[in-house]
Every structure is written in structure tokens, then in C-alpha cells.
Design an enzyme around this catalytic site. Structure first.
Site, PDB file in Angstrom:
ATOM      1  N   ASN A  64       0.830  -1.121   0.174  1.00 57.91           N
ATOM      2  CA  ASN A  64       0.054   0.218   0.138  1.00 57.91           C
ATOM      3  C   ASN A  64       1.005   1.378  -0.087  1.00 57.91           C
ATOM      4  O   ASN A  64       1.976   1.170   0.038  1.00 57.91           O
ATOM      5  CB  ASN A  64      -1.056   0.253   1.214  1.00 57.91           C
ATOM      6  CG  ASN A  64      -0.365  -0.216   2.584  1.00 57.91           C
ATOM      7  OD1 ASN A  64       0.436   0.751   2.794  1.00 57.91           O
ATOM      8  ND2 ASN A  64      -0.349  -1.099   3.187  1.00 57.91           N
ATOM      9  N   ASP A 108      -4.137  -5.872   4.895  1.00 63.69           N
ATOM     10  CA  ASP A 108      -4.902  -6.718   5.361  1.00 63.69           C
ATOM     11  C   ASP A 108      -5.098  -8.088   4.967  1.00 63.69           C
ATOM     12  O   ASP A 108      -5.406  -9.049   5.676  1.00 63.69           O
ATOM     13  CB  ASP A 108      -6.148  -6.231   5.131  1.00 63.69           C
ATOM     14  CG  ASP A 108      -6.469  -4.777   6.207  1.00 63.69           C
ATOM     15  OD1 ASP A 108      -6.434  -4.865   7.227  1.00 63.69           O
ATOM     16  OD2 ASP A 108      -6.820  -3.763   5.545  1.00 63.69           O
ATOM     17  N   LYS A 129       8.169 -17.272 -10.055  1.00 58.65           N
ATOM     18  CA  LYS A 129       7.346 -16.202 -10.563  1.00 58.65           C
ATOM     19  C   LYS A 129       6.117 -16.850 -11.504  1.00 58.65           C
ATOM     20  O   LYS A 129       6.420 -17.728 -12.318  1.00 58.65           O
ATOM     21  CB  LYS A 129       8.312 -15.615 -11.525  1.00 58.65           C
ATOM     22  CG  LYS A 129       7.624 -14.208 -12.162  1.00 58.65           C
ATOM     23  CD  LYS A 129       8.518 -13.389 -13.038  1.00 58.65           C
ATOM     24  CE  LYS A 129       7.867 -12.316 -13.726  1.00 58.65           C
ATOM     25  NZ  LYS A 129       8.767 -12.026 -14.931  1.00 58.65           N
ATOM     26  N   PHE A 134      -4.137   3.113  14.959  1.00 58.53           N
ATOM     27  CA  PHE A 134      -4.678   4.099  14.011  1.00 58.53           C
ATOM     28  C   PHE A 134      -5.847   3.729  13.323  1.00 58.53           C
ATOM     29  O   PHE A 134      -5.930   2.310  13.087  1.00 58.53           O
ATOM     30  CB  PHE A 134      -3.181   4.562  13.027  1.00 58.53           C
ATOM     31  CG  PHE A 134      -2.435   5.673  13.614  1.00 58.53           C
ATOM     32  CD1 PHE A 134      -1.544   5.499  14.558  1.00 58.53           C
ATOM     33  CD2 PHE A 134      -2.398   6.625  12.796  1.00 58.53           C
ATOM     34  CE1 PHE A 134      -0.648   6.389  15.087  1.00 58.53           C
ATOM     35  CE2 PHE A 134      -1.753   7.829  13.287  1.00 58.53           C
ATOM     36  CZ  PHE A 134      -0.742   7.445  14.312  1.00 58.53           C
ATOM     37  N   LYS A 139     -13.587   0.847  16.212  1.00 57.97           N
ATOM     38  CA  LYS A 139     -12.286   0.067  15.953  1.00 57.97           C
ATOM     39  C   LYS A 139     -11.513  -0.180  17.202  1.00 57.97           C
ATOM     40  O   LYS A 139     -10.794  -1.283  17.780  1.00 57.97           O
ATOM     41  CB  LYS A 139     -11.312   0.781  14.989  1.00 57.97           C
ATOM     42  CG  LYS A 139     -10.301  -0.040  14.425  1.00 57.97           C
ATOM     43  CD  LYS A 139      -9.696   0.662  13.145  1.00 57.97           C
ATOM     44  CE  LYS A 139     -10.412   0.305  11.854  1.00 57.97           C
ATOM     45  NZ  LYS A 139      -9.941   0.944  10.641  1.00 57.97           N
ATOM     46  N   LYS A 181     -10.490  -3.806  18.434  1.00 61.04           N
ATOM     47  CA  LYS A 181      -9.280  -4.352  18.594  1.00 61.04           C
ATOM     48  C   LYS A 181      -8.518  -4.174  19.772  1.00 61.04           C
ATOM     49  O   LYS A 181      -7.581  -4.798  20.222  1.00 61.04           O
ATOM     50  CB  LYS A 181      -8.331  -3.164  17.922  1.00 61.04           C
ATOM     51  CG  LYS A 181      -8.518  -2.830  16.432  1.00 61.04           C
ATOM     52  CD  LYS A 181      -7.650  -3.358  15.524  1.00 61.04           C
ATOM     53  CE  LYS A 181      -7.835  -3.292  14.060  1.00 61.04           C
ATOM     54  NZ  LYS A 181      -6.904  -3.838  13.151  1.00 61.04           N
TER      55      LYS A 181
HETATM   56  N1  CTP Z   1      -3.437  -2.958  12.187  1.00 58.60           N
HETATM   57  C1  CTP Z   1      -2.502  -4.247  12.468  1.00 58.60           C
HETATM   58  N2  CTP Z   1      -2.432  -5.151  11.819  1.00 58.60           N
HETATM   59  C2  CTP Z   1      -3.400  -5.522  10.707  1.00 58.60           C
HETATM   60  C3  CTP Z   1      -4.249  -4.459  10.430  1.00 58.60           C
HETATM   61  C4  CTP Z   1      -4.293  -3.318  11.191  1.00 58.60           C
HETATM   62  O1  CTP Z   1      -1.910  -3.861  13.411  1.00 58.60           O
HETATM   63  N3  CTP Z   1      -3.113  -6.629  10.168  1.00 58.60           N
HETATM   64  C5  CTP Z   1      -3.282  -1.758  12.773  1.00 58.60           C
HETATM   65  C6  CTP Z   1      -2.839  -0.673  12.355  1.00 58.60           C
HETATM   66  O2  CTP Z   1      -1.481  -0.332  12.375  1.00 58.60           O
HETATM   67  C7  CTP Z   1      -3.752   0.396  12.773  1.00 58.60           C
HETATM   68  C8  CTP Z   1      -4.943  -0.315  13.082  1.00 58.60           C
HETATM   69  O3  CTP Z   1      -4.632  -1.639  13.187  1.00 58.60           O
HETATM   70  O4  CTP Z   1      -3.120   1.056  14.002  1.00 58.60           O
HETATM   71  C9  CTP Z   1      -6.183  -0.143  12.173  1.00 58.60           C
HETATM   72  O5  CTP Z   1      -6.014  -0.495  10.895  1.00 58.60           O
HETATM   73  P1  CTP Z   1      -6.974  -0.120   9.534  1.00 58.60           P
HETATM   74  O6  CTP Z   1      -6.389  -0.913   8.569  1.00 58.60           O
HETATM   75  O7  CTP Z   1      -7.365   1.054   9.468  1.00 58.60           O
HETATM   76  O8  CTP Z   1      -8.168  -0.986   9.997  1.00 58.60           O
HETATM   77  P2  CTP Z   1      -8.516  -2.534   9.667  1.00 58.60           P
HETATM   78  O9  CTP Z   1      -8.390  -3.274  11.203  1.00 58.60           O
HETATM   79  O10 CTP Z   1      -7.844  -2.935   8.677  1.00 58.60           O
HETATM   80  O11 CTP Z   1      -9.947  -2.327   9.414  1.00 58.60           O
HETATM   81  P3  CTP Z   1     -10.554  -1.876   8.245  1.00 58.60           P
HETATM   82  O12 CTP Z   1      -9.608  -1.779   7.005  1.00 58.60           O
HETATM   83  O13 CTP Z   1     -11.692  -2.820   7.940  1.00 58.60           O
HETATM   84  O14 CTP Z   1     -11.099  -0.580   8.532  1.00 58.60           O
END
Ligand code: CTP
Length: 403
Positions: free
Chosen positions: A209, A277, A287, A323, A337, A341
Site C-alpha cells: 500500500n 490486511d 514467478k 490508528f 475500531k 481491537k
Molecule cells: N493493524 C495491525 N495489523 C493489521 C491491520 C491493522 O496492526 N493486520 C493496525 C494498524 O496499524 C492500525 C489499526 O490496526 O493501528 C487500524 O488499521 P486499519 O487498516 O485502519 O483497520 P483494519 O483493522 O484493517 O480495518 P478496516 O480496513 O476494515 O477499516
């Protein structure tokens, strides 16, 4: 930063003396005030007038100058400083310092000093490597004088070797390190995740990303600036490792979690990384080739670093901050969230506003007690503000149990 700190800069004779002018400029840019002292040899290369003009302070030259003594006794000159920096330091001045000679203003000040002393030697490489110089440097180092090692390269005399004055940035970093006040977070440990993760599809492709890592790196630097022993676990970014932080470089979410677990126990964990994610459930060993049909890539969910740290049992950090990158319903989603979390705080940002890669950030801090909307700040400022809020919690208040 060196705000309000006083640097006594001693310039001794050598071609590198002209670099003292740049050093003065940079020290002052960082908020320090500089009082220059220049030896007789130094004056062959740089004039007291130029030093004085850049420092906006008189440049002191003579031990027996009645004028200097009337204005500022030499003992006071040494005692007023927060740090004494000798740059460049000649072999001769190092020898005088090692053996306690005091036959001019610079050597007398150095003998009278009760403040940290740093020397940045610069000389011909044979002089630097001479056993006499080596022995003198060893004496000074054993006495606690900070030695800012000279660099390697072509020298003004046409020879190549070790003896060039260290880079200004390295000298400034040494000054900052010597002046670091014990911060409010000294003795505390902090963990920060930053940057994206790359989840391999095959040996050349990955799921990633746009995260630049700027916010996470800035938070790590800010926590370290308050004295926290800080570990930064970062995915791939184009950024330099922040100063005074132990950086651990990872690629995947699984590696990030393993590195975070290895850093426990910590007092605070800030998960600023944009962890991918999803990952390819089974990355291809070779490859993937174009076959005319679309590849069948099965996805699996990545490990959740924030969730795991929040549920780390007796290793759970006292404060866990996540975050939330959202494109709508910022506060509601951040609150959801936070609950999902199991973390204590969420720093929510609206990513429709072009946050990725930008130097600015508009965030809302969602804690157990309140929702704080912060003004638009630079990511560095967000880092410092968040670090200050963390310091409040870790040093004063008891955090309400998460509910
Ligand atoms: N995060 C993490 N590990 C993951 C996904 C997210 O530690 N596999 C942490 C990020 O560092 C951030 C928080 O979770 O502090 C929120 O991440 P975000 O991507 O915004 O949320 P998601 O849990 O992925 O949910 P969604 O994308 O559905 O909003």
C-alpha cells in the site's frame, strides 16, 4: 533541537577551520547560541570577524587580552557553556589537552572546563595514525571527552586516508546527544510500528500500500526525544532510520508481529503501520507466468499486530495506541475500531484528504474518556503531541481499565 543551549566552539588551526562557519550556522539554526574561540593557528584559516559575524557573538582569541578579560573572564567563558566543542581539533591541541597544557586561551578554557567536551579531530592521516596522537586520543576518551571520529577520504594535502573533519551532521548529532536532558520518558520503553507491509504473491510481486511511514517514524523519534528507549518496527519505506531509535526492518505482517513480540515488554505500543490486511495464502515459489488465464491467487487474512499486542496478557503494554485510516464516519468508526481491537486509544485520520506521503496530518484522538480533534499539523508535530500525551499517561495518571 538545541533551543537555548550554549555551545563554546573552539576552532584550532587546520584547513578544515573554514567548516566552523557552517557549523556555527547550523548550530544556531537548531536554536543554540555559539561563542567562538579561535586559536592563533585557527586564525590563519578563518578570521575572528567571520566567526563573530556568524555567531553574532564576539570571537575570543587571546588569554591575556584585557578587553576580553574585562568583558568575560576566561573561567566564566568555560563555565557558561553547556558543552564545549573543539572543531577542528588539531593533533597539537589534542596533545595539549591530553597533557594538561594551558598556554593559550583555548587550552586554558579546556583545562578549566567542567562541562562535556567534544573534539572533532582533523589532520593529515599520518598524523592521525601516529602512535602519539592515538595515545593522546585514548587518554582523552578515557577521561570522558567525546571523540567525533574523523572521516576517510581525499584530504587537502592531496593524500587519502582517515583524518577529514567529520560531517557537520555527525558533529551536530554528537552535540545533541551530549546535551540531551533526561527526558520525561527516560526509563520507559516504547514500541512503534510504521510503514506498509509487503505480502509476497510470488518472488517478484507483492500486496502492499501507499503508506510512506512518515507518521510512524515521527512518533518513534518524538518518543525517543522524550527519553523513551524506543524500538521502531518498520515495513519498507524510503525514509532514513530515525535518530536514537532502534529500527527493525521487516516486510510482512507476520514478521512485523514477530519483531513486536520480541520487543516486549514495553510501556507503550503505537501501531501506526498500514499493515496489508490480506496476504497470498500460499505465495508461489517461482514467478507466476502469463498463461492466458488469470492466476488463481487465494487470499488469507494477515495477522493483526494491534489486536495481538492489545491481547498480550501479562505482556500487554500499559498503553496501546492504534490508528484508523477511514474515508467516512471517522469518529464512529474509530470508536468501533478501538473496541474491536481492544486498544486504549485510536488516532483516526481521514484518508480522503491525501494523507499518504504528505507531511501534514489532520487527526482525531479517541481515548476512553474523550474525542479530541487536533488542528491540521505536520506529521512531526502530531508525533510530538502524541508523545507528550503518552508521557502524561505513563508518568502521572493511571489509565482507566479498557472497557
Ligand atoms: N493493524 C495491525 N495489523 C493489521 C491491520 C491493522 O496492526 N493486520 C493496525 C494498524 O496499524 C492500525 C489499526 O490496526 O493501528 C487500524 O488499521 P486499519 O487498516 O485502519 O483497520 P483494519 O483493522 O484493517 O480495518 P478496516 O480496513 O476494515 O477499516
Amino acid at each position: 533541537m538545541l533551543d537555548g543551549r550554549q555551545v563554546l566552539l573552539i576552532v584550532s588551526g587546520g584547513i578544515a577551520a573554514y567548516k566552523a562557519l557552517d557549523l556555527i550556522r547550523r548550530l544556531r539554526e537548531r536554536g543554540a547560541s555559539v561563542r567562538p574561540v579561535v586559536t592563533k593557528g585557527g586564525q590563519e584559516f578563518v578570521t575572528p570577524l567571520s566567526l563573530a559575524a556568524l555567531a553574532e557573538s564576539p570571537a575570543y582569541t587571546d588569554l591575556f587580552s584585557l578587553k576580553d578579560e574585562a568583558e568575560m573572564g576566561h573561567i566564566r567563558l568555560a563555565r557558561d557553556a553547556d558543552v564545549i566543542l573543539v572543531a577542528p581539533a588539531t593533533a597539537d591541541l589534542l596533545a595539549k589537552m591530553a597533557h594538561g597544557l594551558a598556554d593559550d586561551l583555548a587550552s586554558t578554557l579546556l583545562l578549566a572546563a567542567d562541562k562535556p567536551i567534544l573534539v572533532a579531530p582533523a589532520m593529515n592521516h599520518r598524523m592521525w595514525e601516529h602512535p602519539a596522537t592515538k595515545a593522546n586520543v585514548a587518554i582523552l576518551a578515557a577521561r570522558g571527552v567525546g571523540i567525533i571520529a574523523p572521516g576517510v577520504g581525499a584530504m587537502a594535502c592531496g593524500e587519502t586516508g582517515t583524518g577529514r573533519l567529520a560531517e557537520s551532521e555527525d558533529i551536530l548529532a554528537a552535540v545533541e546527544a551530549a546535551l540531551r536532558r533526561p527526558g520525561v520518558l527516560s526509563g520507559r520503553r516504547a514500541l512503534v510500528t510504521s510503514g506498509p507491509t509487503y505480502e509476497p504473491i510470488d518472488p517478484v510481486r507483492y500486496i502492499g500500500n501507499h503508506s510512506s511511514g512518515k507518521q510512524g517514524h515521527a512518533i518513534a523519534e518524538a518518543l525517543a526525544a522524550l527519553g523513551a528507549e524506543t524500538v521502531l518496527v518498520t515495513g519498507p519505506t524510503a525514509l532514513a532510520d530515525p535518530r536514537c531509535v532502534r529500527s527493525v526492518h521487516v516486510e510482512t505482517a507476520a514478521q512485523m508481529l514477530a519483531a513486536c513480540r520480541a520487543a516486549l515488554p514495553v510501556d507503550v505500543a503505537v501501531c501506526a503501520a498500514a499493515v496489508a490486511d490480506w496476504r497470498a495464502a500460499k505465495p508461489a515459489a517461482q514467478k507466476l507466468k502469463k498463461t492466458g488465464r488469470l492466476p488463481d491467487i487465494k487470499l488469507a487474512e494477515s495477522v493483526d499486530v494491534l489486536r495481538s499486542l492489545s491481547a498480550a496478557g501479562n505482556l500487554r503494554p500499559r498503553l496501546v495506541v492504534g490508528f484508523a485510516a477511514e474515508t467516512e464516519a471517522l469518529v464512529e468508526r474509530a470508536q468501533a475500531k478501538r473496541a474491536a481491537k481492544g486498544c486504549d486509544w485510536i488516532v483516526a485520520n481521514d484518508v480522503t484528504a491525501g494523507v499518504f506521503g504528505s507531511d501534514d496530518n489532520s487527526v482525531v484522538l479517541v481515548t476512553d474518556a474523550a474525542v479530541e480533534t487536533w488542528p491540521k499539523l505536520t506529521k512531526r508535530e502530531v508525533g510530538h503531541r502524541l508523545a507528550a500525551r503518552i508521557a502524561q499517561v505513563l508518568t502521572h495518571a493511571t489509565l482507566a481499565p479498557h472497557g
